[in-house]
Design an enzyme around this catalytic site. Structure first.
Site, PDB file in Angstrom:
ATOM      1  N   GLU A   1      46.086  44.506  49.529  1.00  0.00           N
ATOM      2  CA  GLU A   1      46.534  45.236  48.342  1.00  0.00           C
ATOM      3  C   GLU A   1      45.606  46.429  48.116  1.00  0.00           C
ATOM      4  O   GLU A   1      44.394  46.281  48.023  1.00  0.00           O
ATOM      5  CB  GLU A   1      46.487  44.312  47.128  1.00  0.00           C
ATOM      6  CG  GLU A   1      47.066  44.968  45.902  1.00  0.00           C
ATOM      7  CD  GLU A   1      47.056  44.044  44.693  1.00  0.00           C
ATOM      8  OE1 GLU A   1      45.991  43.471  44.402  1.00  0.00           O
ATOM      9  OE2 GLU A   1      48.105  43.899  44.059  1.00  0.00           O
TER      10      GLU A   1
ATOM     11  N   CYS B   1      51.362  45.388  40.332  1.00  0.00           N
ATOM     12  CA  CYS B   1      51.178  44.248  41.241  1.00  0.00           C
ATOM     13  C   CYS B   1      52.373  44.067  42.171  1.00  0.00           C
ATOM     14  O   CYS B   1      52.208  43.648  43.303  1.00  0.00           O
ATOM     15  CB  CYS B   1      50.905  42.985  40.448  1.00  0.00           C
ATOM     16  SG  CYS B   1      52.145  42.693  39.197  1.00  0.00           S
TER      17      CYS B   1
ATOM     18  N   GLU C   1      48.333  34.927  37.732  1.00  0.00           N
ATOM     19  CA  GLU C   1      49.247  35.989  38.187  1.00  0.00           C
ATOM     20  C   GLU C   1      48.385  36.959  38.983  1.00  0.00           C
ATOM     21  O   GLU C   1      47.651  37.758  38.403  1.00  0.00           O
ATOM     22  CB  GLU C   1      49.871  36.712  36.982  1.00  0.00           C
ATOM     23  CG  GLU C   1      50.755  35.847  36.129  1.00  0.00           C
ATOM     24  CD  GLU C   1      52.082  35.514  36.778  1.00  0.00           C
ATOM     25  OE1 GLU C   1      52.394  36.072  37.850  1.00  0.00           O
ATOM     26  OE2 GLU C   1      52.793  34.674  36.222  1.00  0.00           O
TER      27      GLU C   1
ATOM     28  N   LYS D   1      40.549  38.290  26.324  1.00  0.00           N
ATOM     29  CA  LYS D   1      39.466  39.162  26.818  1.00  0.00           C
ATOM     30  C   LYS D   1      40.181  40.208  27.659  1.00  0.00           C
ATOM     31  O   LYS D   1      40.526  39.966  28.812  1.00  0.00           O
ATOM     32  CB  LYS D   1      38.479  38.348  27.663  1.00  0.00           C
ATOM     33  CG  LYS D   1      37.075  38.921  27.781  1.00  0.00           C
ATOM     34  CD  LYS D   1      37.003  40.273  28.468  1.00  0.00           C
ATOM     35  CE  LYS D   1      37.124  40.227  29.954  1.00  0.00           C
ATOM     36  NZ  LYS D   1      37.247  41.580  30.562  1.00  0.00           N
TER      37      LYS D   1
HETATM   38  P1  NAD Z   1      40.283  41.926  38.088  1.00  0.00           P
HETATM   39  O1  NAD Z   1      40.629  40.666  38.778  1.00  0.00           O
HETATM   40  O2  NAD Z   1      39.089  42.675  38.513  1.00  0.00           O
HETATM   41  O3  NAD Z   1      40.067  41.662  36.511  1.00  0.00           O
HETATM   42  C1  NAD Z   1      41.049  41.031  35.710  1.00  0.00           C
HETATM   43  C2  NAD Z   1      40.387  40.516  34.431  1.00  0.00           C
HETATM   44  O4  NAD Z   1      39.445  39.486  34.776  1.00  0.00           O
HETATM   45  C3  NAD Z   1      39.594  41.583  33.669  1.00  0.00           C
HETATM   46  O5  NAD Z   1      39.711  41.347  32.291  1.00  0.00           O
HETATM   47  C4  NAD Z   1      38.162  41.323  34.125  1.00  0.00           C
HETATM   48  O6  NAD Z   1      37.191  41.745  33.194  1.00  0.00           O
HETATM   49  C5  NAD Z   1      38.155  39.805  34.261  1.00  0.00           C
HETATM   50  N1  NAD Z   1      37.132  39.302  35.188  1.00  0.00           N
HETATM   51  C6  NAD Z   1      36.544  39.941  36.238  1.00  0.00           C
HETATM   52  N2  NAD Z   1      35.627  39.133  36.830  1.00  0.00           N
HETATM   53  C7  NAD Z   1      35.661  37.955  36.152  1.00  0.00           C
HETATM   54  C8  NAD Z   1      34.968  36.718  36.288  1.00  0.00           C
HETATM   55  N3  NAD Z   1      34.050  36.510  37.242  1.00  0.00           N
HETATM   56  N4  NAD Z   1      35.268  35.713  35.428  1.00  0.00           N
HETATM   57  C9  NAD Z   1      36.213  35.883  34.464  1.00  0.00           C
HETATM   58  N5  NAD Z   1      36.878  37.034  34.279  1.00  0.00           N
HETATM   59  C10 NAD Z   1      36.627  38.060  35.115  1.00  0.00           C
HETATM   60  O7  NAD Z   1      41.618  42.812  38.163  1.00  0.00           O
HETATM   61  P2  NAD Z   1      41.802  44.323  37.758  1.00  0.00           P
HETATM   62  O8  NAD Z   1      41.075  45.151  38.770  1.00  0.00           O
HETATM   63  O9  NAD Z   1      41.530  44.499  36.314  1.00  0.00           O
HETATM   64  O10 NAD Z   1      43.402  44.502  37.977  1.00  0.00           O
HETATM   65  C11 NAD Z   1      43.976  44.736  39.225  1.00  0.00           C
HETATM   66  C12 NAD Z   1      44.475  43.458  39.877  1.00  0.00           C
HETATM   67  O11 NAD Z   1      45.373  42.770  39.006  1.00  0.00           O
HETATM   68  C13 NAD Z   1      45.264  43.710  41.131  1.00  0.00           C
HETATM   69  O12 NAD Z   1      44.859  42.833  42.149  1.00  0.00           O
HETATM   70  C14 NAD Z   1      46.705  43.419  40.727  1.00  0.00           C
HETATM   71  O13 NAD Z   1      47.562  43.047  41.758  1.00  0.00           O
HETATM   72  C15 NAD Z   1      46.528  42.333  39.737  1.00  0.00           C
HETATM   73  N6  NAD Z   1      47.716  42.243  38.854  1.00  0.00           N
HETATM   74  C16 NAD Z   1      48.587  41.179  38.998  1.00  0.00           C
HETATM   75  C17 NAD Z   1      49.728  41.097  38.221  1.00  0.00           C
HETATM   76  C18 NAD Z   1      50.696  39.945  38.339  1.00  0.00           C
HETATM   77  O14 NAD Z   1      51.418  39.658  37.392  1.00  0.00           O
HETATM   78  N7  NAD Z   1      50.763  39.242  39.462  1.00  0.00           N
HETATM   79  C19 NAD Z   1      49.991  42.085  37.271  1.00  0.00           C
HETATM   80  C20 NAD Z   1      49.106  43.143  37.167  1.00  0.00           C
HETATM   81  C21 NAD Z   1      47.959  43.205  37.955  1.00  0.00           C
END
Ligand code: NAD
Length: 496
Positions: free
Chosen positions: A395, A295, A261, A186
């Protein structure tokens, strides 16, 4: 309704034309029932260029059933066969690298040069390198007459964010397929292109139906249905800590194994004997890469108090070179953020910095002149940042760097290690051993000493609230394997 078409072929800079459909069981298919359409918006100018359906629980169910149905035969293929398929996927992605780079730039704003140099090659390399690493891994171990098989964990759900839309899908899908798992992805609702291109490439490469499935949709409905699905054996999530907690709770209720992650607030620690100029320049580059939407971005620069004015001048000079511009222009180094919502959030953080006692020396929260319709933010640097200010602890995910003064090495270590997150860090000193000692004392998943590049096969992941589990390299494949021990009676002496 099903169709055989994947993303279209044009590379003329026009908006991507993704199928507004899921890819389930080897077919492009319409959502089950009346789905809401989620708009796809170009963050460079705010124009809507497409839309995707919100996958329902029934769509997720179909995809997980397809993946579970394909598991037995896919996990029984030989590692060599799976490695060959991974290489075919890499070749297929390679053949459309330019189109994917343009699509990524269009959907989430990474400057085209960076999409070509970083976003797309990282994704393709992951498939190629995973195949090579797999060829050197053993799937069995003999303990006398007992055989320990290293076997696929099963059917895997993947939830990915928008900041590296192909690469972060690849870091899950490549090792999962290598291990013999089947997958349901997804992708982010803001940037689904990486997963859709991959599905199209996999379809053309002859990946058996059901081995890889893509369900489009948002987090609260589609993502949640996937996270809590009882037929998943493992869930791999990359995203924010807030959503990570929810996803882990859903998966926990279904007793599904989870990899998280999550985000970070990574420190770059300049020890007093560090070479100031290269350290500051490299930190600014890591802080502003992908407009700060990385990240592992180094967003806190810890500086000996006496050197703060020099470091601030240097950081401010470097930051000013990151001129915001249209991401489709290959010369641009700072594109817009991925969405207007993200711009609003980052601007609020910048305002909070001034309100909480930090000194703004470059940038600010205002819109960028001439680019008002897009989600652009000025490259922003604060100095004299109190270590407990929001811009020093949370962050931001935008081009904002905080310079924090310290008085002793012990204080520097405490500030660097004092947050809930623990993803990555950098340490700088002319005394390599001193820097190494400090690096080993930090509770983070990876540390770079004196600007050393991160090895792409090294395990990547967090300590503390940055998550658990590791991606990349051998560790990334192990994440999708488990063991089965078959105990046999040893043959008696004299038996044939
Ligand atoms: P997010 O947590 O909002 O969403 C990530 C994914 O989860 C998306 O596909 C989203 O649709 C889904 N999602 C959202 N709510 C959900 C729920 N209640 N249940 C299940 N799935 C759900 O993150 P984002 O805004 O897309 O990305 C930014 C974040 O990602 C930042 O915090 C960044 O640090 C983190 N990130 C971490 C890494 C790593 O490897 N540590 C790498 C890249 C990004």
């Amino acid at each position: 309704m099903t169709t055989a078409s994947g993303p279209r072929k044009e590379t003329d800079g026009a908006a991507p034309a993704y199928p507004e459909q899921h890819y389930i069981g080897g077919r492009w298919c319409a959502p089950d029932g009346a789905a809401t359409t989620l708009p796809l918006v170009n963050p460079a100018d705010g124009t809507r260029w497409g839309g995707i359906p919100t996958g329902s629980a029934a769509d997720v169910d179909r995809a997980v059933e397809a993946a579970a149905g394909a598991l037995r035969s896919w996990s029984a293929t030989s590692p060599r066969e799976r490695g060959r398929l991974l290489l075919r996927l890499a070749d297929g992605l390679d053949a459309r690298a330019e189109r994917m780079a343009r699509d990524i730039t269009h959907e989430m704003g990474t400057p085209l040069g960076e999409s070509r140099r970083l976003q797309v090659p990282l994704g393709i390399r992951t498939f190629r390198r995973t195949a090579e690493i797999l060829s050197g891994m053993s799937a069995r171990e003999d303990l006398g007459a007992t055989v320990v098989h290293h076997t696929a964990v099963g059917t895997v759900g993947c939830l990915t964010p928008w900041n590296y839309p192909l690469y972060l899908v690849a870091t899950k899908v490549a090792p999962a397929l290598a291990a013999g798992c089947t997958v349901v992805i997804k992708p982010s609702e803001l940037a689904p292109g990486g997963a859709l291109h991959l599905a199209d490439v996999a379809h053309r490469a002859g990946l058996p139906p059901g081995v890889l499935n893509v369900v489009l949709g948002d987090g609260p409905e589609t993502g949640r249905a996937l996270a809590g699905h009882p037929r998943l054996d493992a869930l791999s999530f990359t995203g924010s800590a807030a959503v990570g907690r929810r996803v882990a709770a859903e998966a926990g209720a279904a007793l599904t194994r989870v990899t998280l992650e999550l985000g970070g607030k990574s420190p770059s620690v300049l020890l007093p004997d560090a070479d100031l100029e290269p350290a500051v320049r490299a930190t600014v580059q890591k802080a502003f890469q992908n407009a700060g939407q990385t990240c592992a971005a180094l967003t806190r620069l810890l500086v000996p108090r006496a050197q703060l004015p020099d470091a601030a001048d240097l950081a401010s000079g470097c930051a000013r070179r990151y001129l915001p511009g249209p991401p489709s222009d290959p010369g641009t180094v700072l594109g817009p953020l991925a969405s207007e919502a993200q711009r609003t959030r980052v601007a609020a953080y910048i305002r909070s910095g001034t309100a909480q006692g930090a000194r703004l020396i470059t940038g600010g929260p205002d819109r960028v002149r001439g680019l008002e319709a897009g989600a652009f933010v000025h490259p922003t640097v604060f100095t004299d940042v109190p270590p407990d200010a929001a811009i020093a602890t949370e962050e931001i995910f935008g081009p904002v760097l905080s310079l924090i003064p310290y008085d002793t090495e012990d204080e520097a270590r405490r500030i660097a290690d004092g947050l809930g997150s623990g993803l990555s860090a950098a340490v700088w000193s002319r005394d390599e051993e001193r820097a190494y000692r400090l690096a080993r004392g930090l509770r983070v998943g990876s540390v770079s000493v004196n600007g050393a590049p991160t090895h792409p096969d090294a395990p990547f992941g967090g300590f503390k609230e940055s998550g658990f589990g590791r991606e990349r390299g051998r560790a990334g494949i192990e994440e999708f394997r488990t063991t089965q021990a078959v105990h046999r009676t040893p043959p008696r002496v004299g038996d044939e």
